[in-house]
Design an enzyme around this catalytic site. Structure first.
Site, PDB file in Angstrom:
ATOM      1  N   GLY A   1      32.265 -14.262 -36.470  1.00  0.00           N
ATOM      2  CA  GLY A   1      31.652 -15.046 -36.023  1.00  0.00           C
ATOM      3  C   GLY A   1      30.746 -15.737 -37.731  1.00  0.00           C
TER       4      GLY A   1
ATOM      5  N   GLN B   1      26.008 -19.481 -44.436  1.00  0.00           N
ATOM      6  CA  GLN B   1      27.145 -18.497 -44.881  1.00  0.00           C
ATOM      7  C   GLN B   1      27.608 -19.264 -46.057  1.00  0.00           C
ATOM      8  OE1 GLN B   1      27.669 -16.641 -40.966  1.00  0.00           O
ATOM      9  NE2 GLN B   1      28.349 -15.040 -43.232  1.00  0.00           N
TER      10      GLN B   1
ATOM     11  N   CYS C   1      28.595  -8.642 -41.142  1.00  0.00           N
ATOM     12  CA  CYS C   1      28.626 -10.287 -41.459  1.00  0.00           C
ATOM     13  C   CYS C   1      29.896  -9.732 -43.065  1.00  0.00           C
ATOM     14  CB  CYS C   1      27.423  -9.368 -42.196  1.00  0.00           C
ATOM     15  SG  CYS C   1      26.562 -11.627 -42.549  1.00  0.00           S
ATOM     16  N   LEU C   2      30.385 -11.477 -43.126  1.00  0.00           N
ATOM     17  CA  LEU C   2      30.932 -12.050 -44.151  1.00  0.00           C
ATOM     18  C   LEU C   2      30.138 -11.831 -45.050  1.00  0.00           C
ATOM     19  CD1 LEU C   2      33.448 -14.120 -41.956  1.00  0.00           C
ATOM     20  CD2 LEU C   2      33.764 -12.335 -42.666  1.00  0.00           C
TER      21      LEU C   2
ATOM     22  N   HIS D   1      23.592 -12.570 -33.526  1.00  0.00           N
ATOM     23  CA  HIS D   1      23.424 -12.557 -34.887  1.00  0.00           C
ATOM     24  C   HIS D   1      24.097 -13.785 -35.491  1.00  0.00           C
ATOM     25  CE1 HIS D   1      25.254 -10.051 -38.390  1.00  0.00           C
ATOM     26  NE2 HIS D   1      25.829 -11.221 -38.904  1.00  0.00           N
ATOM     27  N   GLU D   2      24.475 -14.733 -35.675  1.00  0.00           N
ATOM     28  CA  GLU D   2      24.702 -15.936 -35.761  1.00  0.00           C
ATOM     29  C   GLU D   2      22.729 -16.643 -35.383  1.00  0.00           C
ATOM     30  OE1 GLU D   2      27.114 -16.019 -37.858  1.00  0.00           O
ATOM     31  OE2 GLU D   2      28.545 -14.192 -37.302  1.00  0.00           O
TER      32      GLU D   2
ATOM     33  N   HIS E   1      21.215 -15.930 -38.470  1.00  0.00           N
ATOM     34  CA  HIS E   1      21.997 -16.649 -39.927  1.00  0.00           C
ATOM     35  C   HIS E   1      20.617 -18.233 -40.475  1.00  0.00           C
ATOM     36  CE1 HIS E   1      24.536 -14.383 -41.678  1.00  0.00           C
ATOM     37  NE2 HIS E   1      25.061 -14.090 -40.728  1.00  0.00           N
TER      38      HIS E   1
HETATM   39 NI    NI Z   1      26.542 -12.749 -40.499  1.00  0.00          NI
END
Ligand code: NI
Length: 161
Positions: free
Chosen positions: A43, A48, A87-88, A129-130, A133
């Protein structure tokens, strides 16, 4: 498209609603899906990649890539589950996070088509999760304080190395 990491202020701001559905938005969604694949993630949310807009993309194994624009979380289950997340934007860190088991979300795709999705399992997890963000919330915020401190200490150590 560069993915920003922990410490960047954009990750902590609330994203703005997308107002115009046009070819540029379609392109943004495509580029985000490419960045997601490049990063081998599941995701990726607008903030991000430096876009303070309410858009995220999700692609879990065995599913198609999905785009969520201006999402609303309509309902989540009382029942929760614990599952390991990464998480990226926080590379190298994995921790178990407790979240609702199911989610019902309403959103638009990049073409401007509205949809409602009710799901569970990993897809529900990634959506939540997304969505976080877009609110400036990171998964480490959902850890207990001792656990979060351990994670941050580990990150700091890795950064110095
Ligand atoms: Ni993330």
């Amino acid at each position: 498209m560069n993915i920003i990491t922990l410490g960047h202020e954009l990750l902590r701001l609330k994203a703005e609603p997308v107002k115009i559905f046009d070819a540029a938005l379609v392109k943004t969604a495509e580029t985000m899906i490419d960045a997601l694949h490049d990063g081998k993630g599941v995701g990726l949310a607008g903030p991000q990649v430096g876009l303070l807009q309410r858009i995220f993309v999700v692609h879990i194994e065995g599913d198609v890539p999905r785009v969520f624009v201006n999402p609303s979380i309509i309902e989540t289950s009382q029942e929760t589950v614990k599952y390991e997340e990464g998480c990226l934007s926080i590379p190298g860190v994995w921790a178990e996070v407790i979240r609702p088991r199911t989610v019902k979300v309403q959103a638009w795709n990049e073409q401007g088509r509205p949809f409602t999705l009710e799901t569970e399992g990993i897809l529900a997890r990634v959506i939540l999760h997304e969505y976080d963000h877009l609110e400036g919330v990171l998964f480490i915020d959902r850890l207990s304080e001792p656990k979060r401190n351990r994670v941050l200490a580990k990150l700091e150590k890795a950064r110095r190395a």
